[in-house]
Design a protein around this motif. Structure first.
Motif, short mmCIF file in Angstrom:
data_model
loop_
_atom_site.label_atom_id
_atom_site.label_comp_id
_atom_site.label_asym_id
_atom_site.label_seq_id
_atom_site.Cartn_x
_atom_site.Cartn_y
_atom_site.Cartn_z
N VAL A 178 0.83 -1.21 0.00
CA VAL A 178 0.00 0.00 0.00
C VAL A 178 0.86 1.26 0.00
O VAL A 178 0.59 2.23 -0.71
CB VAL A 178 -0.95 0.00 1.21
CG1 VAL A 178 -1.83 1.25 1.21
CG2 VAL A 178 -1.82 -1.25 1.21
N GLY A 179 1.92 1.26 0.82
CA GLY A 179 2.75 2.45 0.95
C GLY A 179 3.48 2.80 -0.34
O GLY A 179 3.58 3.99 -0.71
N ALA A 180 4.01 1.81 -1.03
CA ALA A 180 4.71 2.07 -2.29
C ALA A 180 3.76 2.69 -3.31
O ALA A 180 4.12 3.64 -4.01
CB ALA A 180 5.31 0.79 -2.83
N ALA A 181 2.55 2.14 -3.39
CA ALA A 181 1.56 2.70 -4.31
C ALA A 181 1.24 4.14 -3.94
O ALA A 181 1.06 5.01 -4.83
CB ALA A 181 0.29 1.85 -4.30
N TRP A 182 1.18 4.44 -2.63
CA TRP A 182 0.90 5.80 -2.18
C TRP A 182 2.05 6.74 -2.56
O TRP A 182 1.81 7.88 -3.01
CB TRP A 182 0.68 5.81 -0.67
CG TRP A 182 0.16 7.12 -0.15
CD1 TRP A 182 0.89 8.16 0.36
CD2 TRP A 182 -1.21 7.54 -0.08
NE1 TRP A 182 0.06 9.19 0.73
CE2 TRP A 182 -1.23 8.84 0.47
CE3 TRP A 182 -2.42 6.93 -0.44
CZ2 TRP A 182 -2.41 9.53 0.67
CZ3 TRP A 182 -3.60 7.63 -0.23
CH2 TRP A 182 -3.58 8.91 0.33
N ILE A 183 3.27 6.28 -2.40
CA ILE A 183 4.43 7.09 -2.78
C ILE A 183 4.41 7.41 -4.26
O ILE A 183 4.61 8.56 -4.69
CB ILE A 183 5.74 6.37 -2.39
CG1 ILE A 183 5.93 6.39 -0.87
CG2 ILE A 183 6.95 7.03 -3.07
CD1 ILE A 183 7.10 5.55 -0.38
N ILE A 184 4.16 6.40 -5.08
CA ILE A 184 4.13 6.61 -6.53
C ILE A 184 3.06 7.62 -6.92
O ILE A 184 3.27 8.48 -7.79
CB ILE A 184 3.90 5.27 -7.25
CG1 ILE A 184 5.10 4.34 -7.08
CG2 ILE A 184 3.59 5.50 -8.73
CD1 ILE A 184 6.39 4.89 -7.62
N GLU A 185 1.93 7.57 -6.24
CA GLU A 185 0.81 8.46 -6.60
C GLU A 185 1.01 9.87 -6.06
O GLU A 185 0.58 10.84 -6.71
CB GLU A 185 -0.49 7.88 -6.04
CG GLU A 185 -1.71 8.69 -6.42
CD GLU A 185 -3.01 8.06 -5.95
OE1 GLU A 185 -4.08 8.70 -6.12
OE2 GLU A 185 -2.97 6.93 -5.42
N HIS A 186 1.67 10.02 -4.92
CA HIS A 186 1.66 11.32 -4.23
C HIS A 186 3.02 12.01 -4.08
O HIS A 186 3.05 13.20 -3.73
CB HIS A 186 1.04 11.16 -2.84
CG HIS A 186 -0.40 10.75 -2.86
ND1 HIS A 186 -1.42 11.64 -3.09
CD2 HIS A 186 -0.98 9.54 -2.70
CE1 HIS A 186 -2.58 11.00 -3.05
NE2 HIS A 186 -2.35 9.73 -2.82
N SER A 187 4.11 11.33 -4.32
CA SER A 187 5.42 11.95 -4.07
C SER A 187 5.85 12.86 -5.22
O SER A 187 6.09 12.40 -6.33
CB SER A 187 6.49 10.88 -3.85
OG SER A 187 7.77 11.48 -3.77
#
Length: 409
Positions: A178-187
Motif C-alpha cells: 500500500v505504501g509504495a503505491a501511495w508514494i508513486i501516486e503522491h510523491s
C-alpha cells in the motif's frame, strides 16, 4: 515480501538511539562479541539494531521509525518529503522520500519500514548479535538492508555528489504494498527523479533479481447456522464448503502439471497455489456458523494467471460463497540493461536471476527502472529468530557504496 491479512502486533514507543559513525572494526580470534573475523562497519550494525528496536508491525502506526529516519536525513542535509495516509483500519501510516545531492541521473534505493508480527518464542524487538548473525524482527526483511544503504549514502557528503541519490521508506509492504503505491501516486520528490535505476532492497543474498512473482490472495467464506449437533437444527458451514475444497484439491494437480500454468524462467516454475482453512475454533459438538478458505495463486508472465484466478472465483460464485480478492502485480525488469550489468559486475555475479516471492518493484517500475538487490537470505524473513548474516550486512553496505560512487561521484 508480502504478508496479507495483517495481525495486530506489539505497540509502544522505544527511544531512538544516537548513531556514531566509525570505521570498520576487526574482532580478533578469542574475543566473544558474536561477530569474530567479520570486517563490519560499526555504524551499519548500530543503525540496524536501532531500527529493529523500534517496533513497526504493519498493523500499527509506524511514525516512530519514520521519525528516526527523517531525523537521520535532516542530520545529513538531505531533502525530505513525508507522506501520510490512513489504512483500511483507520490507522495513520507514514512514508518518507529523501534525496541526497542534486541534478539528474544517479540511483534510487527503494525500501519499506514495516515488518510482520513478532510471533511468540523469542524477543523480536531486542536486537542481538551472536554467531556471526544479527537477530531481531526485520533484521533480514528489511531493516538490515535499510541500515546498509543509509550508511553507505551517509559516507559521502551530499555536497560532493555529482548526481542525486533518492531513498524511499514505505509503510504496509507486508500487507499489499500500500505504501509504495501511495508514494508513486503522491510523491513530488520521486516524480522529479530521472535516475539510472532503482534498487528494491529486499534480501537476495546480493544477487541482482530482474523478475519476481506477484499473486492473487482470495478469501472464500461459507455461512451456516450454529447449533448443538445433537439437535440436528444446525447447518454446518464446513459441510457447505467441502465440495468446493475438493474441487480446489483437483485444481492443485492441474496447476502443477499443465504447461499453460507454468513459466520455466522461474524456480519453481509453478504458480504456488495454496489453501488454508478455518472455522474459527468451532467446537466439535457445534455446527460451524462460518468457514473461511484462503487461497493464493502466484502470477508470472505467460503463465495463465488470469485464467487460474477466474476458475477459482467462478467456482466460489457457483456455490454462493462470500468473496474477497486482492492482487499484487508481478515484476519483470530489464535483464540486459547497462544498469543490471553494473550491479552484476559489482556483485561478482554472472547474470541477474528471478525469484518466486513478491516485492514492491512492480509498483516502482513505471517510474524507476528497478532491480531487486539486497543483503540477507529470504529463507530467514518472517521467521522466529529472524536473522541476517553479518557478512551479508557488510556486503550490502560495501556494494551499495560502490554503486553510489560509480553513478553519483
Amino acid at each position: 515480501m508480502e504478508w496479507l491479512w495483517p495481525r495486530r502486533g506489539p505497540e509502544g514507543p522505544i527511544g531512538v538511539p544516537s548513531i556514531q559513525f566509525a570505521a570498520p572494526v576487526r574482532i580478533r580470534p578469542g574475543m566473544t562479541m558474536g561477530w569474530e573475523n567479520v570486517d563490519l562497519n560499526q555504524a551499519v550494525l548500530d543503525t540496524a539494531k536501532a531500527l529493529i528496536e523500534i517496533p513497526s508491525v504493519s498493523a500499527d502506526n509506524n511514525a516512530e521509525v519514520i521519525d528516526f529516519l527523517a531525523e537521520w536525513a535532516a542530520g545529513q542535509g538531505w531533502v525530505t518529503e513525508r507522506l501520510t495516509y490512513r489504512d483500511a483500519e483507520d490507522v495513520q501510516k507514514h512514508c518518507l522520500v529523501a534525496r541526497a545531492g542534486q541534478g539528474i541521473g544517479g540511483v534510487a534505493f527503494l525500501s519499506h519500514t514495516d515488518t510482520v508480527p513478532g510471533l511468540e518464542g523469542w524477543e523480536p524487538f531486542v536486537a542481538k548479535v551472536a554467531d556471526g548473525r544479527l537477530y531481531g524482527r526485520g533484521s533480514c526483511d528489511m531493516k538490515g538492508p535499510v541500515a546498509a544503504f543509509v550508511c553507505a549514502v551517509s559516507d559521502i557528503p551530499a555536497a560532493q555528489l555529482r548526481c542525486p541519490v533518492y531513498m524511499t521508506f514505505s509503510a504496509d509492504e507486508e500487507v499489499g504494498h500500500v505504501g509504495a503505491a501511495w508514494i508513486i501516486e503522491h510523491s513530488e520528490l520521486l516524480a522529479s527523479a530521472s535516475v539510472e535505476g532503482g534498487i528494491v532492497t529486499e534480501p537476495t543474498g546480493m544477487v541482482p533479481v530482474y523478475a519476481n512473482k506477484g499473486g492473487a490472495f482470495m478469501a472464500v467464506t461459507s455461512r451456516g447456522i450454529a447449533a448443538h449437533s445433537s439437535t440436528e437444527r444446525g447447518d454446518s458451514a464446513n459441510f457447505k464448503i467441502a465440495p468446493f475444497l475438493a474441487e480446489m484439491a483437483e485444481l492443485k494437480s492441474r496447476f502443477m502439471t499443465d504447461p499453460k500454468f507454468r513459466n520455466e524462467e522461474f524456480d519453481p516454475p509453478t504458480n504456488g497455489f495454496n489453501m488454508t482453512i478455518t472455522d474459527f475454533g468451532c467446537a466439535t459438538n457445534v455446527t460451524a456458523e462460518r468457514c473461511e478458505c484462503k487461497l493464493s495463486v502466484r502470477s508470472m508472465p505467460e503463465s495463465g494467471f488470469e485464467e487460474a484466478v477466474a476458475i477459482i472465483l467462478e467456482r466460489a460464485k457457483v456455490y454462493g460463497f462470500d468473496l474477497r480478492n486482492h492482487e499484487i502485480p508481478y515484476f519483470y525488469g530489464n535483464k540486459d540493461s547497462g544498469f543490471t550489468d553494473l550491479l552484476c559486475e559489482i556483485a561478482g555475479i554472472a547474470e541477474a536471476v528471478t525469484v518466486p516471492y513478491g516485492t514492491e518493484a512492480a509498483h516502482y517500475q513505471p517510474v524507476v527502472d528497478s532491480i531487486v538487490w539486497g543483503p540477507g537470505d529470504i529463507a530467514q524473513a518472517h521467521t522466529v529468530n529472524e536473522f541476517i548474516e553479518l557478512e551479508q550486512l557488510q556486503a550490502g553496505y560495501e556494494q551499495y557504496g560502490e554503486l553510489v560512487r560509480r553513478l553519483c561521484l
